[in-house]
Motif scaffolding. Structure first.
Motif, short mmCIF file in Angstrom:
data_model
loop_
_atom_site.label_atom_id
_atom_site.label_comp_id
_atom_site.label_asym_id
_atom_site.label_seq_id
_atom_site.Cartn_x
_atom_site.Cartn_y
_atom_site.Cartn_z
N GLY A 34 -1.26 9.93 8.79
CA GLY A 34 -1.24 11.07 7.64
C GLY A 34 -2.24 11.27 6.97
O GLY A 34 -3.17 10.40 6.91
N THR A 35 -2.21 12.29 6.01
CA THR A 35 -3.56 12.40 5.25
C THR A 35 -3.71 11.47 4.13
O THR A 35 -4.81 11.15 4.02
CB THR A 35 -3.23 13.78 4.37
N LYS A 36 -2.93 10.99 3.68
CA LYS A 36 -3.00 9.82 2.62
C LYS A 36 -3.69 8.96 3.33
O LYS A 36 -4.64 8.01 2.77
CB LYS A 36 -1.77 9.43 1.85
N VAL A 37 -3.44 8.39 4.42
CA VAL A 37 -3.74 7.24 5.34
C VAL A 37 -5.14 7.44 5.62
O VAL A 37 -5.98 6.49 5.67
CB VAL A 37 -3.05 7.05 6.65
N LYS A 38 -5.66 8.65 5.77
CA LYS A 38 -6.87 8.86 6.29
C LYS A 38 -7.90 8.88 5.13
O LYS A 38 -9.29 8.45 5.23
CB LYS A 38 -7.04 10.46 6.83
N GLU A 39 -7.41 8.80 3.94
CA GLU A 39 -8.42 8.31 2.78
C GLU A 39 -8.98 6.88 2.98
O GLU A 39 -10.16 6.74 2.46
CB GLU A 39 -7.54 8.54 1.47
N VAL A 40 -8.25 5.98 3.40
CA VAL A 40 -8.51 4.62 3.76
C VAL A 40 -8.78 4.37 5.10
O VAL A 40 -9.62 3.33 5.23
CB VAL A 40 -7.75 3.74 3.16
N LEU A 41 -8.40 5.20 6.00
CA LEU A 41 -8.65 4.90 7.46
C LEU A 41 -9.12 6.24 8.00
O LEU A 41 -8.29 6.85 8.63
CB LEU A 41 -7.20 4.53 8.04
N PRO A 42 -10.46 6.42 8.19
CA PRO A 42 -10.98 7.51 9.00
C PRO A 42 -10.68 7.88 10.24
O PRO A 42 -10.24 6.68 10.86
CB PRO A 42 -12.54 7.34 8.51
N ASP A 43 -10.47 8.97 10.69
CA ASP A 43 -10.20 9.21 12.02
C ASP A 43 -11.30 8.43 13.18
O ASP A 43 -10.64 7.80 14.15
CB ASP A 43 -10.53 10.73 12.51
N THR A 47 0.90 -1.34 0.02
CA THR A 47 -0.10 0.09 -0.08
C THR A 47 0.66 1.49 -0.07
O THR A 47 0.33 2.29 -0.07
CB THR A 47 -0.97 -0.02 1.00
N GLY A 48 2.10 1.31 0.30
CA GLY A 48 2.93 2.33 0.60
C GLY A 48 2.74 3.00 1.90
O GLY A 48 3.49 4.15 2.23
N ILE A 49 1.91 2.65 2.60
CA ILE A 49 1.69 2.92 4.03
C ILE A 49 2.58 2.39 4.95
O ILE A 49 2.65 1.13 5.12
CB ILE A 49 0.16 2.87 4.48
N GLU A 50 3.25 3.28 5.94
CA GLU A 50 4.23 2.60 6.74
C GLU A 50 3.78 2.82 8.15
O GLU A 50 3.19 3.78 8.56
CB GLU A 50 5.80 3.35 6.57
N VAL A 51 3.74 1.41 8.97
CA VAL A 51 3.05 1.39 10.43
C VAL A 51 4.21 1.54 11.26
O VAL A 51 5.05 0.45 10.91
CB VAL A 51 2.29 0.42 10.54
N HIS A 52 4.23 2.23 12.31
CA HIS A 52 5.32 2.34 13.28
C HIS A 52 4.64 1.90 14.74
O HIS A 52 3.75 2.91 14.91
CB HIS A 52 6.29 3.51 13.44
N VAL A 53 4.95 0.93 15.43
CA VAL A 53 4.46 0.81 16.68
C VAL A 53 5.64 1.28 17.67
O VAL A 53 6.77 0.60 17.79
CB VAL A 53 4.32 -0.44 16.88
N VAL A 54 5.11 2.15 18.81
CA VAL A 54 5.88 2.56 19.73
C VAL A 54 5.24 2.16 21.15
O VAL A 54 4.25 2.49 21.47
CB VAL A 54 6.21 3.95 19.80
N VAL A 56 -8.08 -3.00 7.49
CA VAL A 56 -8.80 -1.84 6.90
C VAL A 56 -7.76 -1.03 5.85
O VAL A 56 -8.13 -0.81 4.72
CB VAL A 56 -8.86 -0.73 8.17
N LEU A 57 -6.32 -1.29 6.30
CA LEU A 57 -5.39 -0.65 5.11
C LEU A 57 -5.39 -1.25 3.78
O LEU A 57 -5.11 -0.76 2.84
CB LEU A 57 -3.94 -0.40 6.13
N LYS A 58 -5.78 -2.53 3.94
CA LYS A 58 -5.79 -3.52 2.68
C LYS A 58 -6.93 -3.19 1.93
O LYS A 58 -7.33 -3.91 0.78
CB LYS A 58 -5.48 -4.75 2.94
N GLY A 59 -7.89 -2.27 2.46
CA GLY A 59 -9.12 -2.01 1.41
C GLY A 59 -10.26 -2.85 1.99
O GLY A 59 -11.24 -3.04 1.28
#
Length: 234
Positions: free
Chosen positions: A132-141, A76-83, A175-178
């Motif tokens: 980020g903004t691109k992520v919000k297109e597939v993952l609403p707040d 997807t080009g989306i990077e997930v970081h867990v802290v 969700v990120l996978k659609g």
């Protein structure tokens, strides 16, 4: 002589109050400035998908995060970081800490666009997310916040930290996978709807205030009681 002893007791009680309040409010608490930049983390650990300063995540959980994050980034080009860290300052909401760390790691909007930061403070039992903004297109707040505040928070409150991370990542990945959002676990939804818990910010503020009030009362009463006891002695 009694008066001097009384003054020494007063000052000692005040010093004890200040020291105890400082220790209970800040020991082990991390600031955003304490966390290295992603480039430095990459150099030290060879990956930035999971940063576990809490030392509660299992090897299998961390391996699963890395594997899923790498595949998501490729797909997807989306990077997930867990802290995961132990604790942050009591007066700072987890969402604020996460937003500050997000800004530190990704200073520009372009850098933020395809990023997700999933945060957990284990000793505080707090969770948060930034996207980020691109992520919000597939993952609403609404879904992102539900992942942090329901899917992750319910097991985190019960100290089931690996479950919190694994279930949060699994829902996020779906969700990120659609795919359709599977929603929060039923128990988490019931907990949210029927819970008598105060909000995280209310709990933090209330606990801190109670400690300060108790210590102030003790700092006032103990020297007075000692003074009157000394006065009563022959």
């Amino acid at each position: 002589m009694l008066k001097n002893l009384f003054y020494r007791l007063c000052f000692g009680a005040i010093a004890l109050l200040i020291s105890f309040n400082l220790l209970t409010g800040n020991v082990w608490a991390l600031q955003v400035s304490d966390i290295p930049d992603l480039a430095e983390i990459k150099t030290l650990t060879d990956q930035t998908w999971v940063i576990d300063d809490s030392e509660v995540l299992s090897t299998s959980t961390k391996s699963a995060i890395v594997s899923k994050a790498e595949k998501l980034a490729e797909l997807t080009g989306i990077e997930v970081h867990v802290v995961a860290i132990r604790r942050i300052d009591l007066g700072q909401p987890a969402s604020e800490f996460t937003a500050e760390l997000f800004d530190k790691w990704f200073p520009s909007e372009a850098e933020k666009a395809n990023q997700v930061l999933l945060f957990m403070a284990t000793e505080d039992h707090r969770t948060a997310i930034q996207t980020g903004t691109k992520v919000k297109e597939v993952l609403p707040d609404s879904i992102a916040n539900s992942i942090a505040d329901e899917t992750m928070l319910y097991p985190a409150r019960k100290a089931n930290y690996n479950q919190a991370i694994n279930e949060g990542i699994a829902r996020l990945e779906t969700v990120l996978k659609g795919n359709p959002d599977p929603g929060a676990p039923l128990l988490a939804v019931e907990e949210t709807e029927t819970s008598n818990y105060a909000t995280r910010e209310e709990t933090e503020s209330s606990s801190s205030n109670v400690v300060v009030i108790i210590l102030l009362v003790l700092a006032t009463l103990l020297p007075m009681a000692t003074y009157y006891w000394l006065q009563s002695q022959p």
